[in-house]
Motif scaffolding. Structure first.
Motif, short mmCIF file in Angstrom:
data_model
loop_
_atom_site.label_atom_id
_atom_site.label_comp_id
_atom_site.label_asym_id
_atom_site.label_seq_id
_atom_site.Cartn_x
_atom_site.Cartn_y
_atom_site.Cartn_z
N VAL A 166 -26.50 42.96 -9.69
CA VAL A 166 -25.98 42.66 -11.11
C VAL A 166 -25.96 41.05 -11.28
CG1 VAL A 166 -24.71 44.76 -11.69
CG2 VAL A 166 -23.69 42.81 -10.48
N GLY A 167 -25.86 40.55 -12.41
CA GLY A 167 -25.66 39.27 -12.67
C GLY A 167 -24.16 38.93 -12.47
N HIS A 168 -23.56 37.68 -12.84
CA HIS A 168 -22.38 37.53 -12.44
C HIS A 168 -21.62 36.20 -13.17
CE1 HIS A 168 -24.35 34.53 -9.82
NE2 HIS A 168 -25.37 35.46 -9.61
N SER A 177 -16.16 36.23 -11.76
CA SER A 177 -16.00 37.64 -12.55
C SER A 177 -16.53 37.07 -13.76
CB SER A 177 -14.42 38.05 -12.80
OG SER A 177 -14.21 38.92 -11.50
N PRO A 178 -17.32 37.89 -14.74
CA PRO A 178 -17.25 39.38 -14.64
C PRO A 178 -18.83 39.68 -13.94
CG PRO A 178 -17.75 38.64 -16.69
CD PRO A 178 -17.52 37.42 -16.19
N GLU A 179 -18.94 40.87 -13.51
CA GLU A 179 -20.15 41.17 -13.11
C GLU A 179 -20.92 41.55 -14.51
OE1 GLU A 179 -19.83 44.85 -10.81
OE2 GLU A 179 -19.85 43.64 -9.09
N VAL A 180 -22.32 41.09 -14.57
CA VAL A 180 -23.06 41.42 -15.61
C VAL A 180 -24.47 42.34 -15.30
CG1 VAL A 180 -24.55 40.18 -17.25
CG2 VAL A 180 -22.73 39.00 -16.08
N PRO A 181 -24.20 43.61 -15.63
CA PRO A 181 -25.14 44.58 -15.07
C PRO A 181 -26.17 44.33 -16.07
CG PRO A 181 -22.88 45.81 -15.39
CD PRO A 181 -23.06 44.20 -15.94
N ASN A 182 -27.40 44.85 -15.61
CA ASN A 182 -28.65 44.89 -16.35
C ASN A 182 -28.79 46.46 -17.08
OD1 ASN A 182 -29.66 42.29 -15.70
ND2 ASN A 182 -29.93 43.08 -13.61
N TYR A 183 -27.93 47.03 -17.41
CA TYR A 183 -27.65 48.17 -17.88
C TYR A 183 -26.34 48.26 -18.74
CZ TYR A 183 -24.93 49.64 -14.14
OH TYR A 183 -24.25 49.78 -13.03
N LEU A 198 -22.25 32.41 -17.40
CA LEU A 198 -22.79 33.87 -16.81
C LEU A 198 -24.30 33.39 -15.89
CD1 LEU A 198 -22.23 36.46 -19.56
CD2 LEU A 198 -21.04 36.04 -17.52
N ALA A 199 -24.54 34.00 -14.93
CA ALA A 199 -25.77 34.33 -14.27
C ALA A 199 -26.44 35.45 -14.66
CB ALA A 199 -25.87 33.98 -12.83
N ILE A 200 -27.31 35.45 -15.65
CA ILE A 200 -27.79 36.49 -16.14
C ILE A 200 -29.46 36.83 -15.62
CG2 ILE A 200 -28.80 37.97 -18.09
CD1 ILE A 200 -26.82 36.24 -19.68
N GLU A 201 -29.34 37.93 -14.62
CA GLU A 201 -30.65 38.23 -14.04
C GLU A 201 -31.39 39.64 -13.82
OE1 GLU A 201 -29.55 37.44 -9.49
OE2 GLU A 201 -27.85 37.18 -10.15
N PRO A 202 -31.94 40.01 -14.67
CA PRO A 202 -32.75 41.36 -14.62
C PRO A 202 -33.58 41.38 -13.46
CG PRO A 202 -33.12 40.12 -16.77
CD PRO A 202 -32.70 39.04 -16.12
N MET A 203 -33.48 42.46 -12.99
CA MET A 203 -34.37 43.00 -11.76
C MET A 203 -34.87 44.24 -12.00
SD MET A 203 -31.26 42.34 -8.89
CE MET A 203 -29.92 41.46 -9.78
#
Ligand code: MG
Ligand code: MG
Length: 258
Positions: A166-168, A177-183, A198-203
């Motif tokens: 997840v992102g973070h 914190s927080p976690e940044v899920p891609n869903y 936030l680091a946003i990182e779709p995988m």
């Protein structure tokens, strides 16, 4: 604990995030069939140190290198190696820096030589999903809105969205914190407030969402062996429009002129 950044802290961190984009652009100049990811790693490390910063990943949890280099079915956390890149490969390069006490963390998936139309589409959709995620990283939205934006766009195109990684949050630590899920679900999760970085990182996987840990102890691979793409930006939550601290501008200038 969530750390909201002051305007002053954001300007310091912006420098770290921009430096990652510049380091990846230096590396982008050299990406072609025959080059190894270890060679790219050396260039990235030298560039970062020449710019008064330290590699953010090297030594983090004993990770040995400056870049995470994840090839084709590699999702993230690949270790640079002596294996030459081949025509038609894709290589996700994830890079972190630490400068003036703040981290930058950004990733871009590069084409090696000529890649298939199918793979080009995977890269395009993954990058678009990051754009849609960033559009949702504004005051009054929630973490679930970010994840939903990624998931909706990826799944609409028949792709798998990795759940395990997840992102973070990002700041004085590489993973805050927080976690940044891609869903996620719209309107669910932490309410976004101004100053949250936030680091946003779709995988995004071409096939199954499922992943497996490779034997090297680091690389996360797709379970079905199909390719995976990864793009990452660092942003600050603001009213109306997120402030994107990292950039692909330098990378894409290099790619355009190749
Ligand atoms: Mg990263
Ligand atoms: Mg990250």
């Amino acid at each position: 604990m969530i750390f909201y950044k002051t305007k002053e802290e954001i300007e310091i961190q912006r420098e770290s995030c921009l430096l990652v984009g510049k380091a990846l652009a230096e590396v982008a100049k050299l990406i072609k069939p025959g080059v190894t990811t270890l060679e790219l790693d050396i260039i990235a490390e030298e560039f970062i140190r020449d710019n008064g910063a330290e590699p953010g990943f090297k030594g983090y949890g004993d990770f040995p290198n400056t870049l995470c280099a994840s090839l084709n079915e590699g999702v993230v956390h690949g270790v640079p190696s002596n294996k030459p890149l081949e025509n038609g490969d894709i290589i996700s390069l994830d890079c972190g820096v630490l400068k003036n006490g703040f981290y930058g963390d950004s990733a871009y998936t590069f084409e090696v030589g000529e890649v298939s139309e199918e793979i080009k589409k995977l890269l395009d959709i993954t990058k678009e999903s990051l754009t849609f995620a960033i559009e949702n990283a504004i005051v009054g939205k929630r973490i679930g809105d970010i994840g939903y934006a990624v998931q909706h766009h990826a799944e609409k195109n028949g792709y798998g969205v990795v759940r395990e990684l997840v992102g973070h949050g990002l700041g004085r630590s590489l993973h805050e914190s927080p976690e940044v899920p891609n869903y996620g679900r719209r309107g669910k999760g932490l309410m976004l407030k101004e100053g949250l970085v936030l680091a946003i990182e779709p995988m995004i996987n071409m096939g199954t969402k499922d992943v497996i840990q490779s034997d090297d102890g680091w690389t996360i691979n797709t379970k079905d062996g199909l390719p995976s793409a990864h793009f990452e930006h660092d942003i600050v939550v603001m009213k109306g429009k997120a402030d994107v601290l990292s950039t692909f501008k330098y990378i894409e200038e290099v790619l355009k002129n190749k």
